[in-house]
Design an enzyme around this catalytic site. Structure first.
Site, PDB file in Angstrom:
ATOM      1  N   SER B  15       0.839  -1.200   0.000  1.00 52.00           N
ATOM      2  CA  SER B  15       0.000   0.000   0.000  1.00 52.00           C
ATOM      3  C   SER B  15       0.871   1.247   0.000  1.00 52.00           C
ATOM      4  CB  SER B  15      -0.893   0.021   1.239  1.00 52.00           C
ATOM      5  OG  SER B  15      -1.561   1.267   1.335  1.00 52.00           O
ATOM      6  N   HIS B  16       0.314   2.358  -0.475  1.00 47.82           N
ATOM      7  CA  HIS B  16       1.005   3.640  -0.342  1.00 47.82           C
ATOM      8  C   HIS B  16       1.194   3.993   1.132  1.00 47.82           C
ATOM      9  CE1 HIS B  16       0.228   4.098  -4.571  1.00 47.82           C
ATOM     10  NE2 HIS B  16       0.754   5.304  -4.581  1.00 47.82           N
TER      11      HIS B  16
END
Lengths: 208, 131
Positions: B15-16
């Site tokens: 994920s970011h």
């Protein structure tokens, strides 16, 4: 064009990205996550350090090292995309000490193909391809017409600028901006804008 | 008599956001069981929002038992980073909703599914209805 030409180009990109960091971030704030300028600046700062730590002895190695460093250090989508572009160019040029304009056109075409394959985008999706693909095409045509290097790179830069400007009315179909749908219309794509900086630095590296 | 544990397919959540990846991994492990190898790779090296190929590479190595690793990216740059790290037949991307896909993949990995089983289970998460 020798190794020095290519390290001059890459240094020029790093300088331009640092100078335009806020501009790129502002473009990205409109349709993305406002980190394009900071990410690219971090990436090219790391590239500068990598080139200084292990000076490459061929254009291909300079480009490959640049690409590998961008992939590791940028942190945003532009890392894998530009990283792949530079690595593709490096791969095409191999370890040859000198590069002809025709070789450079072939390398840019390989960069376009690599970016297209990785991101799955085509021209008109409002991505950096909208600047990079016309630039590669313009360089190829200029080389085929026997245009001198500076003018051929001028043509590539002009095509990139026009391509980037043409992203303004487009709706994004790839990347984070595509989540915005119609809200992405009316803004220049940040990736296309940074591609213009890269092509401008390439033109500058040729002098004249 | 002791039984040698069967190697399980690993799952890497990219994920970011470090917090999002870490929490999604914790949720998936809580549902799928503690034997499952679900590891987060979120955020940049300096803790910001983004993707770190080095973190993802380390996570793949951590969960790789030789029977396959599934990468579940959230969007944009994390998808592109995952694509650069694909290895045919060994490291594969599940193009699925992040949380639902993570849970479905973890459950299937936990019951000893093959790499393809885990990818298929994650894919099913696309059509789960909540109502």
């Amino acid at each position: 064009m020798d190794t020095r030409f290519f390290t001059t180009w890459i240094e020029g990109i790093a300088k331009a990205v640092a100078e335009n960091r806020e501009h790129l971030t502002a473009l990205d704030a409109a349709i993305g996550d406002a980190d394009h300028g900071a990410n690219l600046d971090r990436g090219f700062t790391a590239v500068r350090e990598a080139l200084a730590a292990a000076p490459p002895d061929s254009p291909g190695k300079a480009l490959t090292l640049t690409g590998t460093t961008l992939i590791r250090k940028v942190g945003g989508a532009s890392g894998p995309l530009y990283g792949t572009a530079f690595r593709q160019m490096g791969s095409v040029l191999g370890s040859a000490p000198d590069v002809t304009p025709s070789d450079l056109a072939t390398a840019l075409e390989a960069a376009v193909a690599g970016v297209r394959k990785l991101g799955g985008a085509t021209e008109g999706d409002k991505t950096l391809l909208d600047a990079l693909a016309p630039a590669a095409g313009a360089l190829r045509r200029a080389v085929q017409n026997g245009t001198k290097t500076e003018d051929a790179l001028d043509a590539a830069l002009t095509a990139a600028r026009e391509g980037a400007r043409a992203t303004i009315p487009l709706q994004a179909r790839k990347g984070r901006a595509s989540y915005l749908g119609e809200r992405s219309i009316g803004h220049e794509d940040p990736g296309a804008a940074s591609t213009v900086l890269i092509l401008a630095a390439l033109r500058d590296a040729a002098g004249g | 008599m002791t039984t040698i544990p069967q190697p399980l397919v690993g799952v890497v959540l990219i994920s970011h956001s470090d917090a999002l990846a870490t929490s999604a991994a914790a949720l998936a492990v809580q549902i799928a069981g503690p034997d499952v190898q679900v590891v987060p790779a979120g955020g940049t090296d300096d803790g910001g929002l983004g993707t770190s190929p080095d973190k993802v590479t380390a996570a793949i190595q951590k969960v790789d038992r030789g029977v396959g690793v599934v990468l579940i990216p959230d969007m944009g740059g994390s998808v592109l980073t995952a694509r650069l790290l694909e290895v045919p037949g060994q490291v594969a991307i599940a193009d699925v909703p992040f949380v639902e896909g993570a849970i479905a993949a973890a459950v299937q990995a936990g019951i000893g599914g093959t790499l393809q089983d885990v990818l298929d289970a994650a894919e099913d998460a696309r059509i789960y209805r909540k109502l």
